[in-house]
Design an enzyme around this catalytic site. Structure first.
Site, PDB file in Angstrom:
ATOM      1  N   SER A 153       0.814  -1.214   0.000  1.00 38.37           N
ATOM      2  CA  SER A 153       0.000   0.000   0.000  1.00 38.37           C
ATOM      3  C   SER A 153       0.844   1.259   0.000  1.00 38.37           C
ATOM      4  O   SER A 153       0.297   2.364   0.028  1.00 38.37           O
ATOM      5  CB  SER A 153      -0.934   0.011   1.212  1.00 38.37           C
ATOM      6  OG  SER A 153      -0.191  -0.082   2.410  1.00 38.37           O
ATOM      7  N   HIS A 196      -1.607  -2.365  -6.569  1.00 36.26           N
ATOM      8  CA  HIS A 196      -2.187  -2.084  -5.254  1.00 36.26           C
ATOM      9  C   HIS A 196      -3.706  -2.137  -5.313  1.00 36.26           C
ATOM     10  O   HIS A 196      -4.375  -1.213  -5.784  1.00 36.26           O
ATOM     11  CB  HIS A 196      -1.739  -0.712  -4.749  1.00 36.26           C
ATOM     12  CG  HIS A 196      -2.360  -0.334  -3.443  1.00 36.26           C
ATOM     13  ND1 HIS A 196      -2.864   0.922  -3.188  1.00 36.26           N
ATOM     14  CD2 HIS A 196      -2.590  -1.065  -2.306  1.00 36.26           C
ATOM     15  CE1 HIS A 196      -3.368   0.961  -1.966  1.00 36.26           C
ATOM     16  NE2 HIS A 196      -3.216  -0.234  -1.423  1.00 36.26           N
ATOM     17  N   GLU A 198      -4.045   0.371  -8.251  1.00 38.09           N
ATOM     18  CA  GLU A 198      -3.003   1.304  -8.656  1.00 38.09           C
ATOM     19  C   GLU A 198      -1.804   0.521  -9.191  1.00 38.09           C
ATOM     20  O   GLU A 198      -1.250  -0.323  -8.487  1.00 38.09           O
ATOM     21  CB  GLU A 198      -2.576   2.170  -7.467  1.00 38.09           C
ATOM     22  CG  GLU A 198      -3.672   3.111  -6.989  1.00 38.09           C
ATOM     23  CD  GLU A 198      -3.292   3.844  -5.705  1.00 38.09           C
ATOM     24  OE1 GLU A 198      -3.145   5.071  -5.747  1.00 38.09           O
ATOM     25  OE2 GLU A 198      -3.151   3.174  -4.664  1.00 38.09           O
ATOM     26  N   ASN A 257      -3.519   6.890  -1.244  1.00 43.99           N
ATOM     27  CA  ASN A 257      -3.150   7.154   0.145  1.00 43.99           C
ATOM     28  C   ASN A 257      -2.625   8.572   0.347  1.00 43.99           C
ATOM     29  O   ASN A 257      -2.737   9.133   1.444  1.00 43.99           O
ATOM     30  CB  ASN A 257      -2.133   6.122   0.641  1.00 43.99           C
ATOM     31  CG  ASN A 257      -2.816   4.888   1.182  1.00 43.99           C
ATOM     32  OD1 ASN A 257      -3.865   4.974   1.814  1.00 43.99           O
ATOM     33  ND2 ASN A 257      -2.246   3.722   0.927  1.00 43.99           N
TER      34      ASN A 257
END
Length: 317
Positions: free
Chosen positions: A123, A144, A156, A195
Site C-alpha cells: 500500500s 495495489h 493502482e 493514500n
C-alpha cells in the site's frame, strides 16, 4: 510477455487482501496457486474465498452453479516452489515489511520462469527498493488493490525505477481482464495516489477536531453526505471544472493558508496510538466499537459498495 500468455497466477497470502485477489483471478478463469505458510493459513484463505463468493451470490454478482468451478481453480499450497514454479504472474499480499518482501521475491526470482511478472500489493512501499535484490527489475511492479479487494474496483499500477513499460501495460490489461479499474502512475511516489489523497484529507479532518472547529461526528457526517457522494462520480479535478476554476481560484486565495500544513503526526492520532486505541481492532479509536456497532457499519459499507459494483456494470464514468 503479452496478457494473453498469462494462464497461472501465484497468489501469495491468505489474509484480508490475499483471499480477495485469489477470488478475482479465479472468477476471471485463471488457475490460482494460493500460498499460505501453513495448512491453517490456507484453510483461512479458502474460508474467505467462500464467504466472498457467498456475498457475490446473494447480490446477484455470481451464479450459484458457477461457484464450485471458481473454487476448483484455486489450489492451496504451503511452499513457494509449488506456488510459483509454473506461474506467469505473481501477486504478493504478505506482511507489509520491506525485508520480508525482499526475501520472498529473492527466492521467487530463482524459482520462476524468466517471463514471469512480479507484482506486489503493497500500500505504499517503494517498488524500486523491494526489487533491489532481484534480477528481473524490469518485470517488477506494484498492483495495489484497495480493501476489500473483491469489492473495491481500483488497482493502482506503480512502476519502479527499472520497470519496463511493457510490464506496466500487461499488468494494467490483466487488471482489466479480472474486472478491476486500473490507474497507472507515471512514476513511483510514497503512498501512490489514493493514500496521498486519503492522508491529506485525514490531516485536515484531525485538525478540524483538534482545533475545536467541529466534532468528529460532524466531520464524518459532512464527508458522507456531501463530498463522499459527489466524489464517487466526479473526482476532485472534475469537480473543480464543474464548479468553475475561477471560484476555486478565489477560495484558494484565502483558504489555503488557513488549512493544516503540519508535516508531523497530529497529536490526536499520536495520543490514541500511544494509549493503545487502534480503532475497530481494539474496540476503541476515535469512536468506541462494540461488536454490534462494528458489524453494522461493515455491513452498511459492504452493501453500498456492492450497489456500486452493480452500477459500474451499467455505466462508465
Amino acid at each position: 510477455m503479452k496478457v494473453e500468455g498469462i494462464k497461472t497466477i501465484c497468489n501469495l497470502g491468505t489474509g484480508t487482501m490475499g483471499f480477495g485477489t485469489a477470488v478475482m483471478f479465479a472468477m476471471a478463469g485463471y488457475h490460482v496457486k494460493m500460498y499460505g505458510r501453513s495448512d491453517k493459513s490456507v484453510d483461512r484463505g479458502f474460508a474467505g474465498v467462500k464467504a466472498a463468493l457467498a456475498t457475490y451470490q446473494e447480490n446477484g454478482l455470481v451464479k450459484a452453479a458457477d461457484i464450485p468451478a471458481i473454487i476448483a481453480r484455486i489450489k492451496g499450497v504451503t511452499t513457494l516452489e509449488e506456488a510459483a514454479a509454473d506461474a506467469d504472474f505473481v501477486i504478493e499480499s504478505i506482511a507489509e515489511e520491506l525485508p520480508i518482501k525482499q526475501e520472498v521475491f529473492t527466492k521467487l526470482d530463482k524459482i520462476c520462469r524468466p517471463h514471469t511478472i512480479f507484482a506486489t500489493n503493497t500500500s505504499g512501499l517503494s517498488p524500486t527498493k523491494i526489487a533491489e535484490a532481484i534480477g528481473r527489475k524490469d518485470k517488477f511492479v506494484v498492483a495495489h488493490f484497495w480493501n476489500p479487494p473483491h469489492i473495491v474496483p481500483l488497482v493502482e499500477v506503480v512502476p519502479g525505477k527499472h520497470t519496463s513499460q511493457e510490464t506496466v501495460d500487461v499488468t494494467w490489461q490483466l487488471m482489466e481482464k479480472i474486472g478491476k479499474k486500473p490507474v497507472a502512475l507515471n512514476r513511483e511516489a510514497l503512498g501512490f495516489i489514493g493514500n496521498r489523497l486519503q492522508l491529506a484529507l485525514l490531516r485536515e479532518a484531525l485538525y478540524i477536531v483538534e482545533s475545536g472547529i467541529a466534532s468528529k461526528e460532524a466531520v464524518d457526517t459532512t464527508m458522507k453526505y456531501s463530498l463522499g457522494r459527489r466524489l464517487s462520480t466526479t473526482g476532485p479535478l472534475e469537480s473543480t471544472d464543474l464548479g468553475g476554476l475561477d471560484i476555486f481560484y478565489n477560495i484558494s486565495g484565502y483558504l489555503l493558508e488557513d488549512l493544516c500544513n503540519d508535516t508531523k503526526i497530529l497529536p490526536l492520532l499520536k495520543a490514541a496510538v500511544e494509549q493503545g486505541k487502534l480503532g475497530a481492532k481494539t474496540g476503541e479509536g476515535f469512536y468506541t466499537w462494540t461488536p454490534e456497532a462494528l458489524a453494522k457499519i461493515k455491513k452498511t459499507r459492504e452493501t453500498i459498495l456492492l450497489e456500486w459494483l452493480h452500477k459500474d456494470k451499467k455505466m462508465e464514468f
